[in-house]
Design an enzyme around this catalytic site. Structure first.
Site, PDB file in Angstrom:
ATOM      1  N   ASP A  46      -0.120   4.416  -0.010  1.00  0.00           N
ATOM      2  CA  ASP A  46      -0.574   5.830   0.556  1.00  0.00           C
ATOM      3  C   ASP A  46       0.130   6.594   1.013  1.00  0.00           C
ATOM      4  O   ASP A  46       0.102   8.116   0.997  1.00  0.00           O
ATOM      5  CB  ASP A  46      -1.912   5.509   1.389  1.00  0.00           C
ATOM      6  N   HIS A  47       1.142   6.326   1.865  1.00  0.00           N
ATOM      7  CA  HIS A  47       1.742   7.206   2.746  1.00  0.00           C
ATOM      8  C   HIS A  47       2.919   7.685   2.088  1.00  0.00           C
ATOM      9  O   HIS A  47       3.514   8.422   2.800  1.00  0.00           O
ATOM     10  CB  HIS A  47       2.110   6.522   4.086  1.00  0.00           C
ATOM     11  N   ARG A  63       4.141  18.761   1.468  1.00  0.00           N
ATOM     12  CA  ARG A  63       4.816  20.038   0.945  1.00  0.00           C
ATOM     13  C   ARG A  63       4.334  20.357  -0.561  1.00  0.00           C
ATOM     14  O   ARG A  63       4.624  21.130  -0.904  1.00  0.00           O
ATOM     15  CB  ARG A  63       6.226  19.150   0.711  1.00  0.00           C
ATOM     16  N   ASN A  74       0.698  -1.042  -0.059  1.00  0.00           N
ATOM     17  CA  ASN A  74      -0.032   0.039   0.174  1.00  0.00           C
ATOM     18  C   ASN A  74       0.901   1.235   0.075  1.00  0.00           C
ATOM     19  O   ASN A  74       1.752   1.505   0.919  1.00  0.00           O
ATOM     20  CB  ASN A  74      -0.817   0.139   1.456  1.00  0.00           C
ATOM     21  N   GLY A  82       0.798  -1.350   4.437  1.00  0.00           N
ATOM     22  CA  GLY A  82       1.360   0.102   3.830  1.00  0.00           C
ATOM     23  C   GLY A  82       2.375   0.811   4.873  1.00  0.00           C
ATOM     24  O   GLY A  82       3.438   0.968   4.677  1.00  0.00           O
ATOM     25  N   HIS A  83       1.737   1.226   5.846  1.00  0.00           N
ATOM     26  CA  HIS A  83       1.961   2.219   6.651  1.00  0.00           C
ATOM     27  C   HIS A  83       3.379   2.014   7.288  1.00  0.00           C
ATOM     28  O   HIS A  83       4.452   2.539   7.314  1.00  0.00           O
ATOM     29  CB  HIS A  83       1.165   2.753   7.898  1.00  0.00           C
ATOM     30  N   GLU A 100     -11.144  -9.293   3.184  1.00  0.00           N
ATOM     31  CA  GLU A 100      -9.807  -8.713   3.885  1.00  0.00           C
ATOM     32  C   GLU A 100     -10.472  -8.492   5.232  1.00  0.00           C
ATOM     33  O   GLU A 100     -11.032  -7.825   5.677  1.00  0.00           O
ATOM     34  CB  GLU A 100      -9.447  -7.604   3.131  1.00  0.00           C
ATOM     35  N   HIS A 147      -5.562   3.507  -1.638  1.00  0.00           N
ATOM     36  CA  HIS A 147      -6.843   4.074  -1.133  1.00  0.00           C
ATOM     37  C   HIS A 147      -7.194   5.518  -1.505  1.00  0.00           C
ATOM     38  O   HIS A 147      -6.266   6.305  -1.000  1.00  0.00           O
ATOM     39  CB  HIS A 147      -6.826   4.025   0.434  1.00  0.00           C
ATOM     40  N   ARG A 206      -9.251   8.276  -0.841  1.00  0.00           N
ATOM     41  CA  ARG A 206     -10.191   8.818   0.217  1.00  0.00           C
ATOM     42  C   ARG A 206     -10.888   9.913  -0.245  1.00  0.00           C
ATOM     43  O   ARG A 206     -10.473  10.825  -1.287  1.00  0.00           O
ATOM     44  CB  ARG A 206      -9.371   8.963   1.498  1.00  0.00           C
ATOM     45  N   THR A 219      -7.035   6.657  10.471  1.00  0.00           N
ATOM     46  CA  THR A 219      -6.806   5.539   9.532  1.00  0.00           C
ATOM     47  C   THR A 219      -8.283   4.708   9.279  1.00  0.00           C
ATOM     48  O   THR A 219      -9.144   4.986  10.266  1.00  0.00           O
ATOM     49  CB  THR A 219      -5.826   4.641   9.672  1.00  0.00           C
ATOM     50  N   THR A 220      -8.358   3.651   8.767  1.00  0.00           N
ATOM     51  CA  THR A 220      -9.722   2.917   8.542  1.00  0.00           C
ATOM     52  C   THR A 220      -9.762   2.090   9.977  1.00  0.00           C
ATOM     53  O   THR A 220      -9.002   1.080  10.138  1.00  0.00           O
ATOM     54  CB  THR A 220      -9.644   1.933   7.246  1.00  0.00           C
ATOM     55  N   HIS A 235      -3.934  -4.303   7.900  1.00  0.00           N
ATOM     56  CA  HIS A 235      -4.068  -3.276   8.626  1.00  0.00           C
ATOM     57  C   HIS A 235      -3.225  -3.318   9.690  1.00  0.00           C
ATOM     58  O   HIS A 235      -3.344  -4.093  10.578  1.00  0.00           O
ATOM     59  CB  HIS A 235      -5.478  -2.761   9.025  1.00  0.00           C
ATOM     60  N   GLY A 236      -2.145  -2.474   9.843  1.00  0.00           N
ATOM     61  CA  GLY A 236      -1.275  -2.418  11.257  1.00  0.00           C
ATOM     62  C   GLY A 236      -0.072  -3.456  10.995  1.00  0.00           C
ATOM     63  O   GLY A 236       0.686  -3.565  12.102  1.00  0.00           O
ATOM     64  N   GLU A 273      -8.643   0.705  -2.855  1.00  0.00           N
ATOM     65  CA  GLU A 273      -9.597   0.728  -1.843  1.00  0.00           C
ATOM     66  C   GLU A 273     -10.376   2.044  -1.930  1.00  0.00           C
ATOM     67  O   GLU A 273      -9.908   3.066  -2.211  1.00  0.00           O
ATOM     68  CB  GLU A 273      -8.685   0.850  -0.544  1.00  0.00           C
ATOM     69  N   ARG A 323      -6.847  12.660   1.352  1.00  0.00           N
ATOM     70  CA  ARG A 323      -5.650  13.086   2.192  1.00  0.00           C
ATOM     71  C   ARG A 323      -4.366  12.504   1.657  1.00  0.00           C
ATOM     72  O   ARG A 323      -3.246  13.096   2.033  1.00  0.00           O
ATOM     73  CB  ARG A 323      -5.814  12.650   3.548  1.00  0.00           C
ATOM     74  N   HIS A 324      -4.351  11.523   1.007  1.00  0.00           N
ATOM     75  CA  HIS A 324      -3.071  11.077   0.424  1.00  0.00           C
ATOM     76  C   HIS A 324      -3.034  10.661  -1.012  1.00  0.00           C
ATOM     77  O   HIS A 324      -2.672  11.515  -1.973  1.00  0.00           O
ATOM     78  CB  HIS A 324      -2.376   9.957   1.027  1.00  0.00           C
TER      79      HIS A 324
HETATM   80  N1  PXP Z   1      -5.916  -2.914   3.887  1.00  0.00           N
HETATM   81  C1  PXP Z   1      -6.916  -2.014   4.368  1.00  0.00           C
HETATM   82  C2  PXP Z   1      -8.270  -2.721   3.560  1.00  0.00           C
HETATM   83  C3  PXP Z   1      -6.673  -0.646   4.615  1.00  0.00           C
HETATM   84  O1  PXP Z   1      -7.714   0.158   4.535  1.00  0.00           O
HETATM   85  C4  PXP Z   1      -5.466  -0.537   4.858  1.00  0.00           C
HETATM   86  C5  PXP Z   1      -4.867   0.849   5.290  1.00  0.00           C
HETATM   87  O2  PXP Z   1      -5.422   1.639   4.446  1.00  0.00           O
HETATM   88  C6  PXP Z   1      -4.202  -1.464   4.738  1.00  0.00           C
HETATM   89  C7  PXP Z   1      -4.739  -2.808   4.274  1.00  0.00           C
HETATM   90  C8  PXP Z   1      -3.121  -1.281   5.068  1.00  0.00           C
HETATM   91  O3  PXP Z   1      -2.759  -0.907   6.323  1.00  0.00           O
HETATM   92  P1  PXP Z   1      -1.461  -0.335   7.054  1.00  0.00           P
HETATM   93  O4  PXP Z   1      -1.245   1.011   6.146  1.00  0.00           O
HETATM   94  O5  PXP Z   1      -1.735  -0.135   8.429  1.00  0.00           O
HETATM   95  O6  PXP Z   1      -0.414  -1.505   6.918  1.00  0.00           O
END
Ligand code: PXP
Length: 255
Positions: free
Chosen positions: A14-15, A23, A12, A221-222, A156, A48, A50, A105-106, A199-200, A75, A54-55
């Site tokens: 996004d970040h 910036r 992922n 992702g994060h 998921e 994702h 959104r 976050t979600t 997630h996480g 997403e 935001r990203h």
């Molecule tokens: N899966 C889904 C459905 C999510 O919404 C996210 C966060 O956007 C992730 C995976 C990835 O989570 P993380 O960034 O915490 O790894």
């Protein structure tokens, strides 16, 4: 040598966009991260879009669809605006997630059971556009049954509660949450769903989730992007990939 595709890694990005947007301008470019992820062993890219942008931006999605060599997992919230975007782009996969403007976050899973009538036509339209539809849900049998009745082929499982418990050092809660994920994965597979999780997840938490034989894909992702600050994106993804493969090889050797 295990077939790494028994457990796919969706990176992922996004970040990368979060840092760029801090910036303005174009650096760091999420598309460049996506190309690097492909080289480092990712099986897919997740982004994702959104509602508040935001990203990831609309332009990022245009560019990812145009230039990406890996499958894109988009997403998005189940809204008319996002449906129009998904149906225009026709990404490989769409993961429907709950979205709340106030959240960082979600935070929870989609209430697939409670929103059946609203989600049913959306899932049908996405499937008709050849998207692999997944629903981001809590590890709750009721939500898995709802996914089946919505004809979504994939769920998921939200791994956030397990990861939070690990982070807080609450071993008992982590054990309970892991068991919930294991049970939900088994039930999901039994119901004919393809099961993913995300997630996480971090280097410390990924192993036990990757070890769940029914889980076919992890979306991360994060942590990967954060860790890239210290060791580089290539090393961050390769280490995650190796930890996933080790855990899955262990499962395969004992089954
Ligand atoms: N899966 C889904 C459905 C999510 O919404 C996210 C966060 O956007 C992730 C995976 C990835 O989570 P993380 O960034 O915490 O790894």
């Amino acid at each position: 040598m295990i077939d790494r595709h028994t457990l796919r890694l969706g990176v992922n990005i996004d970040h990368v966009a979060t840092i760029r947007n801090a910036r303005g301008g174009g650096h760091p470019d999420p598309l460049r991260a996506a190309h690097l992820a492909a080289e480092a062993g990712a099986d897919g890219i997740t982004a994702h879009l959104r509602e508040d942008r935001r990203h990831i931006s609309d332009e990022d999605i245009d560019r990812l669809m145009g230039e990406l060599t890996l499958p894109l997992n988009l997403e998005m919230a189940a809204t008319d605006e996002m449906m129009a975007i998904a149906l225009r782009h026709r990404p490989h996969a769409v993961c429907l997630v709950p979205e709340n403007r106030e959240e960082r976050t979600t935070e929870g899973g989609l209430d697939a059971a409670g929103q059946h009538n609203r989600l049913a036509p959306m899932v049908a339209d996405l499937l008709a556009a050849s998207a692999r539809v997944s629903l981001f849900v809590e590890a709750d049998p009721r939500q898995l049954e709802a996914a089946v009745s919505l004809k979504a082929p994939v769920v998921e499982l939200h791994a956030g509660a397990y990861c939070d418990a690990c982070y807080e050092g609450d071993g008992a809660a982590a054990g309970r949450e892991l068991e919930r994920l294991q049970e939900a994965a088994a039930i999901g597979a039994e119901l004919g769903l393809e099961v993913h999780a995300g997630h996480g997840l971090t280097f410390d938490t990924v192993g036990p989730v990757a070890a769940i034989a029914e889980v076919k894909e992890l979306n991360i992702g994060h942590f990967l992007i954060g860790e890239a600050i210290f060791i580089g994106l290539d090393a961050s993804i390769k280490r995650m990939r190796a930890l996933m493969d080790e855990a899955r090889a262990e499962t395969l050797s004992t089954s």
